[in-house]
Motif scaffolding. Structure first.
Motif, PDB file in Angstrom:
ATOM      1  N   ILE A 224       0.840  -1.200   0.000  1.00  0.00           N
ATOM      2  CA  ILE A 224       0.000   0.000   0.000  1.00  0.00           C
ATOM      3  C   ILE A 224       0.876   1.252   0.000  1.00  0.00           C
ATOM      4  O   ILE A 224       1.853   1.348   0.754  1.00  0.00           O
ATOM      5  CB  ILE A 224      -0.943   0.016   1.218  1.00  0.00           C
ATOM      6  CG1 ILE A 224      -1.913  -1.164   1.137  1.00  0.00           C
ATOM      7  CG2 ILE A 224      -1.706   1.335   1.298  1.00  0.00           C
ATOM      8  CD1 ILE A 224      -2.829  -1.288   2.352  1.00  0.00           C
ATOM      9  N   GLU A 225       0.507   2.211  -0.836  1.00  0.00           N
ATOM     10  CA  GLU A 225       1.189   3.511  -0.887  1.00  0.00           C
ATOM     11  C   GLU A 225       0.308   4.548  -0.205  1.00  0.00           C
ATOM     12  O   GLU A 225      -0.893   4.626  -0.480  1.00  0.00           O
ATOM     13  CB  GLU A 225       1.433   3.895  -2.347  1.00  0.00           C
ATOM     14  CG  GLU A 225       2.192   5.186  -2.537  1.00  0.00           C
ATOM     15  CD  GLU A 225       2.399   5.505  -4.002  1.00  0.00           C
ATOM     16  OE1 GLU A 225       1.467   6.075  -4.628  1.00  0.00           O
ATOM     17  OE2 GLU A 225       3.477   5.169  -4.530  1.00  0.00           O
ATOM     18  N   VAL A 258      -3.602   4.958  -0.639  1.00  0.00           N
ATOM     19  CA  VAL A 258      -4.454   5.745   0.253  1.00  0.00           C
ATOM     20  C   VAL A 258      -3.924   7.174   0.233  1.00  0.00           C
ATOM     21  O   VAL A 258      -2.760   7.419   0.526  1.00  0.00           O
ATOM     22  CB  VAL A 258      -4.443   5.199   1.693  1.00  0.00           C
ATOM     23  CG1 VAL A 258      -5.264   6.106   2.611  1.00  0.00           C
ATOM     24  CG2 VAL A 258      -4.976   3.777   1.733  1.00  0.00           C
ATOM     25  N   ASP A 259      -4.807   8.105  -0.121  1.00  0.00           N
ATOM     26  CA  ASP A 259      -4.454   9.527  -0.154  1.00  0.00           C
ATOM     27  C   ASP A 259      -4.995  10.175   1.113  1.00  0.00           C
ATOM     28  O   ASP A 259      -6.214  10.301   1.284  1.00  0.00           O
ATOM     29  CB  ASP A 259      -5.055  10.180  -1.410  1.00  0.00           C
ATOM     30  CG  ASP A 259      -4.537  11.586  -1.630  1.00  0.00           C
ATOM     31  OD1 ASP A 259      -4.017  12.180  -0.649  1.00  0.00           O
ATOM     32  OD2 ASP A 259      -4.644  12.109  -2.757  1.00  0.00           O
ATOM     33  N   VAL A 266      -9.881  10.102   4.070  1.00  0.00           N
ATOM     34  CA  VAL A 266      -8.870   9.683   3.108  1.00  0.00           C
ATOM     35  C   VAL A 266      -9.563   9.241   1.826  1.00  0.00           C
ATOM     36  O   VAL A 266     -10.764   8.956   1.813  1.00  0.00           O
ATOM     37  CB  VAL A 266      -8.027   8.513   3.659  1.00  0.00           C
ATOM     38  CG1 VAL A 266      -7.295   8.914   4.924  1.00  0.00           C
ATOM     39  CG2 VAL A 266      -8.886   7.271   3.873  1.00  0.00           C
ATOM     40  N   ALA A 267      -8.768   9.164   0.754  1.00  0.00           N
ATOM     41  CA  ALA A 267      -9.265   8.614  -0.509  1.00  0.00           C
ATOM     42  C   ALA A 267      -8.524   7.301  -0.751  1.00  0.00           C
ATOM     43  O   ALA A 267      -7.303   7.235  -0.570  1.00  0.00           O
ATOM     44  CB  ALA A 267      -9.026   9.578  -1.656  1.00  0.00           C
ATOM     45  N   VAL A 268      -9.262   6.282  -1.134  1.00  0.00           N
ATOM     46  CA  VAL A 268      -8.679   4.960  -1.324  1.00  0.00           C
ATOM     47  C   VAL A 268      -8.729   4.582  -2.799  1.00  0.00           C
ATOM     48  O   VAL A 268      -9.764   4.682  -3.453  1.00  0.00           O
ATOM     49  CB  VAL A 268      -9.430   3.902  -0.486  1.00  0.00           C
ATOM     50  CG1 VAL A 268      -8.836   2.518  -0.735  1.00  0.00           C
ATOM     51  CG2 VAL A 268      -9.396   4.256   0.986  1.00  0.00           C
ATOM     52  N   LEU A 275     -11.801   4.171  -7.311  1.00  0.00           N
ATOM     53  CA  LEU A 275     -11.355   5.167  -6.361  1.00  0.00           C
ATOM     54  C   LEU A 275     -12.537   5.608  -5.523  1.00  0.00           C
ATOM     55  O   LEU A 275     -13.557   6.050  -6.034  1.00  0.00           O
ATOM     56  CB  LEU A 275     -10.766   6.380  -7.097  1.00  0.00           C
ATOM     57  CG  LEU A 275     -10.273   7.516  -6.201  1.00  0.00           C
ATOM     58  CD1 LEU A 275      -9.082   7.034  -5.369  1.00  0.00           C
ATOM     59  CD2 LEU A 275      -9.885   8.737  -7.047  1.00  0.00           C
ATOM     60  N   THR A 276     -12.452   5.434  -4.235  1.00  0.00           N
ATOM     61  CA  THR A 276     -13.508   5.901  -3.341  1.00  0.00           C
ATOM     62  C   THR A 276     -12.861   6.794  -2.295  1.00  0.00           C
ATOM     63  O   THR A 276     -11.675   6.649  -1.964  1.00  0.00           O
ATOM     64  CB  THR A 276     -14.199   4.718  -2.629  1.00  0.00           C
ATOM     65  OG1 THR A 276     -13.218   3.999  -1.863  1.00  0.00           O
ATOM     66  CG2 THR A 276     -14.812   3.774  -3.649  1.00  0.00           C
ATOM     67  N   GLY A 277     -13.639   7.730  -1.779  1.00  0.00           N
ATOM     68  CA  GLY A 277     -13.040   8.617  -0.776  1.00  0.00           C
ATOM     69  C   GLY A 277     -14.099   9.348   0.006  1.00  0.00           C
ATOM     70  O   GLY A 277     -15.296   9.295  -0.295  1.00  0.00           O
ATOM     71  N   SER A 278     -13.636  10.064   1.013  1.00  0.00           N
ATOM     72  CA  SER A 278     -14.530  10.863   1.827  1.00  0.00           C
ATOM     73  C   SER A 278     -13.759  12.073   2.278  1.00  0.00           C
ATOM     74  O   SER A 278     -12.534  12.044   2.390  1.00  0.00           O
ATOM     75  CB  SER A 278     -15.024  10.065   3.043  1.00  0.00           C
ATOM     76  OG  SER A 278     -13.933   9.713   3.868  1.00  0.00           O
TER      77      SER A 278
END
Length: 282
Positions: A224-225, A258-259, A266-268, A275-278
């Motif tokens: 994971i990055e 994971v951003d 975070v955005a995954v 790409l999913t995020g919140s």
């Protein structure tokens, strides 16, 4: 009349000798100078003067004597032993390099020259060189201990020194760090902090990158990055761990990136390219 003349002559006053002081002796000029010289010589501490002269003469002769003895005892260097635990260095190559001093003078060879020459080799941290009578040298090699790969083609040691051997891959499996060379110690410090924290959460540390513009990206041993950005890096790292343990741990093998550069989440990025995020990105 003649008798009177004889009487006057016989009774003429003869001046007496000048009176002498009782106990005094009158000396001539030569005898006076001799007596003065004798007194001066008697006052000189001849034993101390002789010993001092002997010490000075002996001190002057010691370097000459030492040189003569060493010249008589000197021999050629016939063998050089290389010791030390070697990982990056090749013992045969080191022995071949050390062979440059075979046949040189045992005493006249400058050991510091050998030491400096060997320490120019990328893997060598230090080289200790000593003479073994009558014709051998012993060289103990201490290698640099690599901490991580640096910018993919170099290594960084545990002391923060960058070095570029021809065979960096022999260091084996190590974390990969990247960044501007002048920031290497900052990257190491951040990497150690994150690695210790990840270990406490059962995660492995694989690498850390600091971009030229100051953004950080973390790589985990599970692939994971984690994108952390330039600001509030510690807070974003902590937020990632919270989200990971609460939402992602069961699906970790599906996560690609994971951003964490979001205010409240975070955005995954999944390996399936979804790409999913919140939250909102900052």
């Amino acid at each position: 009349m003649a008798m009177l003349d004889n009487l006057l002559i016989r009774t003429r006053a003869i001046p007496p000798d000048p009176p002498r002081r009782r106990g005094a002796t009158t000396l001539g000029p030569e005898r006076q100078r001799f007596g003065l010289l004798k007194a001066v010589l008697a006052a000189v501490p001849w034993l101390q003067v002789g010993m001092g002269a002997a010490i000075v003469l002996l001190a002057a002769m010691v370097p000459w004597g030492t040189s003569q003895v060493l010249s008589a005892m000197d021999r050629q260097i016939l063998a050089i032993d290389v010791t030390g635990t070697l990982v990056g260095e090749n013992r045969t190559d080191l022995e071949r390099k050390a062979g440059d001093w075979i046949g040189k003078s045992f005493f006249a060879t400058d050991l510091s020259e050998i030491k400096n020459e060997l320490e120019r080799r990328p893997w060598v941290e230090s080289a200790a060189v000593r003479r073994l009578w009558p014709d051998r040298l012993e060289i103990e090699i201490r290698e640099k201990k690599p901490l991580a790969y640096w910018n993919s083609n170099r290594l960084v040691s545990r002391t923060g020194e960058l070095f570029s051997p021809d065979n960096p891959e022999v260091a084996g499996r190590l974390p990969r760090l990247a960044g501007p060379d002048e920031r290497v110690r900052d990257v190491i410090s951040m990497a150690r902090t994150m690695s210790d924290t990840l270990a406490g959460h059962g995660l492995g540390f694989a690498g850390l990158t600091l971009e030229q513009r100051g953004a950080w990206t973390l790589s985990l041993a599970n692939g994971i990055e984690v994108v952390l950005g330039r600001d509030q890096v510690e807070e974003r790292f902590a937020r990632f761990l919270t989200v990971y343990e609460s939402r992602l741990i069961s699906r970790a093998d599906e996560v690609s990136q994971v951003d964490a550069r979001y205010t409240n989440g975070v955005a995954v990025k999944w390996k399936s390219d979804k790409l999913t995020g919140s939250g909102s990105k900052s």
